[in-house]
Design a protein around this motif. Structure first.
Motif, PDB file in Angstrom:
ATOM      1  N   HIS A  75       0.811  -1.213   0.000  1.00  0.00           N
ATOM      2  CA  HIS A  75       0.000   0.000   0.000  1.00  0.00           C
ATOM      3  C   HIS A  75       0.852   1.275   0.000  1.00  0.00           C
ATOM      4  CE1 HIS A  75      -3.073  -2.882   1.338  1.00  0.00           C
ATOM      5  NE2 HIS A  75      -3.947  -2.031   0.813  1.00  0.00           N
ATOM      6  N   LEU A  76       0.208   2.358  -0.442  1.00  0.00           N
ATOM      7  CA  LEU A  76       0.737   3.711  -0.318  1.00  0.00           C
ATOM      8  C   LEU A  76      -0.240   4.479   0.559  1.00  0.00           C
ATOM      9  CD1 LEU A  76       1.559   4.429  -4.087  1.00  0.00           C
ATOM     10  CD2 LEU A  76       3.056   3.424  -2.360  1.00  0.00           C
ATOM     11  N   THR A  77       0.257   5.107   1.618  1.00  0.00           N
ATOM     12  CA  THR A  77      -0.627   5.787   2.571  1.00  0.00           C
ATOM     13  C   THR A  77      -0.187   7.234   2.726  1.00  0.00           C
ATOM     14  OG1 THR A  77      -0.953   3.723   3.778  1.00  0.00           O
ATOM     15  CG2 THR A  77      -1.590   5.770   4.889  1.00  0.00           C
ATOM     16  N   LEU A  78      -1.107   8.166   2.447  1.00  0.00           N
ATOM     17  CA  LEU A  78      -0.840   9.588   2.617  1.00  0.00           C
ATOM     18  C   LEU A  78      -1.287  10.013   4.002  1.00  0.00           C
ATOM     19  CD1 LEU A  78       0.075  12.282   1.227  1.00  0.00           C
ATOM     20  CD2 LEU A  78      -2.355  12.639   0.663  1.00  0.00           C
ATOM     21  N   THR A  79      -0.398  10.687   4.733  1.00  0.00           N
ATOM     22  CA  THR A  79      -0.751  11.210   6.057  1.00  0.00           C
ATOM     23  C   THR A  79      -0.514  12.711   6.086  1.00  0.00           C
ATOM     24  OG1 THR A  79       1.458  10.942   7.025  1.00  0.00           O
ATOM     25  CG2 THR A  79      -0.034   9.040   7.115  1.00  0.00           C
ATOM     26  N   TYR A  80      -1.285  13.377   6.958  1.00  0.00           N
ATOM     27  CA  TYR A  80      -1.120  14.818   7.179  1.00  0.00           C
ATOM     28  C   TYR A  80      -1.207  15.056   8.676  1.00  0.00           C
ATOM     29  CZ  TYR A  80      -1.786  19.869   6.893  1.00  0.00           C
ATOM     30  OH  TYR A  80      -1.650  21.233   7.040  1.00  0.00           O
ATOM     31  N   LEU A  81      -0.170  15.692   9.226  1.00  0.00           N
ATOM     32  CA  LEU A  81      -0.086  15.880  10.675  1.00  0.00           C
ATOM     33  C   LEU A  81      -0.200  14.526  11.386  1.00  0.00           C
ATOM     34  CD1 LEU A  81      -2.211  19.136  11.052  1.00  0.00           C
ATOM     35  CD2 LEU A  81       0.269  18.928  11.281  1.00  0.00           C
ATOM     36  N   ALA A  82       0.428  13.518  10.782  1.00  0.00           N
ATOM     37  CA  ALA A  82       0.498  12.144  11.308  1.00  0.00           C
ATOM     38  C   ALA A  82      -0.831  11.401  11.247  1.00  0.00           C
ATOM     39  CB  ALA A  82       1.042  12.130  12.731  1.00  0.00           C
ATOM     40  N   ALA A  83      -1.891  12.030  10.721  1.00  0.00           N
ATOM     41  CA  ALA A  83      -3.186  11.363  10.591  1.00  0.00           C
ATOM     42  C   ALA A  83      -3.331  10.812   9.176  1.00  0.00           C
ATOM     43  CB  ALA A  83      -4.322  12.333  10.893  1.00  0.00           C
ATOM     44  N   TRP A  88      -3.941   3.763  -0.801  1.00  0.00           N
ATOM     45  CA  TRP A  88      -4.114   3.206  -2.135  1.00  0.00           C
ATOM     46  C   TRP A  88      -3.364   1.885  -2.234  1.00  0.00           C
ATOM     47  CZ3 TRP A  88      -3.078   8.257  -1.052  1.00  0.00           C
ATOM     48  CH2 TRP A  88      -3.923   9.238  -1.569  1.00  0.00           C
ATOM     49  N   PRO A  89      -3.908   0.910  -2.954  1.00  0.00           N
ATOM     50  CA  PRO A  89      -3.128  -0.299  -3.232  1.00  0.00           C
ATOM     51  C   PRO A  89      -1.889   0.071  -4.051  1.00  0.00           C
ATOM     52  CG  PRO A  89      -5.442  -0.630  -3.765  1.00  0.00           C
ATOM     53  CD  PRO A  89      -5.276   0.834  -3.511  1.00  0.00           C
TER      54      PRO A  89
END
Length: 505
Positions: A75-83, A88-89
């Motif tokens: 997976h690819l995971t987008l975080t903002y301010l650690a949240a 996405w696969p």
């Protein structure tokens, strides 16, 4: 979020905003698909889409330091301010379109959650993505956004304008130099003239880019200027016709019958400038000149075809260069056509550690065919060729897709060109250098066979390059003086060209 709140009361406005976001997404996808597709297909080394996209995606924090992209095998995971914002696969490594889609999605989501990312234009994102991917190919592949790309194209191919270089001052545009025989020069403009308006548009207070736009225009169009000159009270009204301006790349002087030609770069007119300069110097001396010195010191190179054409000016036959690469189109062979404009008269080439690319190709072609003596130091060693890829955003990628093989059979890349006469470290008087040539003190030449069959490992290339260490010598008068002496002195030229010298002693 402020934009979304402002649209909430109007269905039509909301739909327009969505269409705009979708249009931007498709624009981003088009640029990524075009750029990364060309890199995948043509780069001299093979890279999968995953290897090309991931370096840039991992730098999403350059849009906003609070953004992160976490990458796992699945997976690819987008975080903002650690949240976590979205996951996405991970696309298959070789699926270009899937990587284009997920990258555009990540960019779009980053702009939604981050105000800093939202105010960052697409060009900055393209720069992040390509700047991260291209170093995985080599050190010379690069991306230029549309502004820099336009400047690069003007340097190579010319631009429509009046033929001036200028600075901005409080009073308008001040001329620093003029292209010889350009529209401005023919109209009577002079260095330090102050242009205050063009076609009624005030240039006072303009940015350099704004002034450039005002002064440029369609080819063959007329521009009317108001110009002030030192020691004059009234403005001058001058009109001139815009034309294609190609910066001159060659400066020529007559050094007592020797044509001394300083080649600054290889643009679309370099070979014709050299031929024209030699013809003019011949005409001034009733068709007779003793020889030519081509000064390629500090020349960063440029267009491959101009390197080939310049070498071809002085060759009757033989190989000029051969290119090899991964893409079928990268395999090319260039041979000389009959016709030496010097009819065999002495030709000396000056090089240094800054001579690169097209300069190295031309020098190697003439040296390896026994047509020229090369004086100076080991060159930069940029024996690769870039293909220029124009993108939908009008930016461009200079992508390394082939390596150069000299007529002597060695690869220039990483190795450079070995001079006939090495001047590394020399600051001695000319007489000492001449004696050096006569006595055939050229131990580095014994390595020519090693040069041709060089082990491509870094230690081997480094050791060979140290035989005549690369130095910047554009200001070294002794190199110029020795080049002129060799071109004028037939016995000395023959001595420097002798096979026994090339074999070492």
């Amino acid at each position: 979020m402020l934009g979304l709140a402002g649209c909430a009361g109007s269905g039509s406005s909301h739909r327009a905003g969505s269409l705009s976001a979708q249009a931007e997404r498709e624009t981003v996808k088009a640029v990524l698909r075009s750029g990364f597709g060309e890199i995948r297909d043509k780069a001299i080394v093979e890279r999968s889409p995953a290897e090309l996209f991931l370096p840039g995606l991992k730098r999403v924090s350059l849009l906003d330091s609070d953004l992160r992209l976490e990458v796992t095998e699945t997976h690819l995971t987008l975080t903002y301010l650690a949240a976590e914002i979205q996951q996405w696969p991970r696309p298959p490594a070789d699926d270009l379109q899937a990587w284009v889609n997920v990258t555009a999605d990540i960019y779009g989501r980053a702009k939604v959650v981050s105000q800093l990312a939202q105010i960052t234009d697409r060009e900055a994102f393209y720069q992040i993505m390509f700047d991260a991917a291209l170093p995985t190919i080599d050190a010379y592949s690069s991306y230029s956004g549309w502004r820099n790309a336009r400047t690069n194209r003007a340097t190579r191919n010319g631009f429509i304008g009046i033929g001036i270089d200028f600075d901005m001052v409080p009073g308008g545009v001040i001329i620093r130099s003029l292209v010889p025989d350009g529209p401005a020069a023919r109209a009577g403009l002079q260095i330090d003239d102050l242009i205050v308006s063009a076609d009624g548009q005030d240039l006072v207070g303009q940015t350099r880019e704004g002034a450039r736009k005002v002064l440029s225009g369609p080819p063959d169009s007329i521009v009317k200027l108001v110009v002030y000159r030192a020691n004059t009270r009234d403005g001058l009204d001058l009109a001139m016709r815009r034309a294609l301006i190609v910066p001159r790349s060659v400066e020529a002087t007559d050094a007592e019958g020797i044509a001394y030609l300083q080649v600054k770069t290889f643009n679309v007119r370099t070979s014709s400038d050299v031929a024209e300069a030699i013809a003019q110097l011949k005409a001034a001396r009733d068709g007779q000149i003793k020889g030519v010195v081509l000064d390629l010191r500090g020349d960063p190179g440029g267009l491959l075809d101009q390197a080939v054409d310049l070498a071809d000016l002085f060759l009757e036959a033989g190989t000029i260069t051969t290119l090899s690469g991964r893409h079928p189109g990268a395999h090319q062979y260039y041979a000389a056509r009959p016709g030496d404009i010097l009819a065999g008269k002495p030709l000396v080439i000056l090089v240094d550690g800054k001579s690169a690319s097209a300069a190295e190709i031309a020098a190697a072609a003439l040296a390896d065919n026994g047509r020229a003596i090369v004086v100076g130091t080991n060159t930069l060693g940029k024996g690769s060729v870039q293909t220029l890829i124009r993108l939908p955003n009008d930016g461009e990628i200079a992508l390394t897709w082939s390596e150069v093989v000299s007529p002597g059979g060695y690869r220039i890349h990483g190795l450079g060109l070995l001079p006939t006469v090495c001047t590394s470290g020399f600051v001695k008087p000319l007489a000492t250098m001449v004696e050096h040539v006569y006595r055939r003190e050229a131990p580095w030449r014994a390595a020519m066979e090693q040069w041709r069959t060089a082990d491509r490992s870094t230690p081997s290339l480094t050791a060979l390059r140290e035989l005549c260490p690369a130095e910047p010598r554009t200001e070294a008068y002794i190199d110029r003086a020795l080049g002129l002496r060799l071109a004028a002195d037939q016995p000395l030229y023959a001595q420097a060209s002798a096979p026994s010298l090339a074999a070492g002693r």
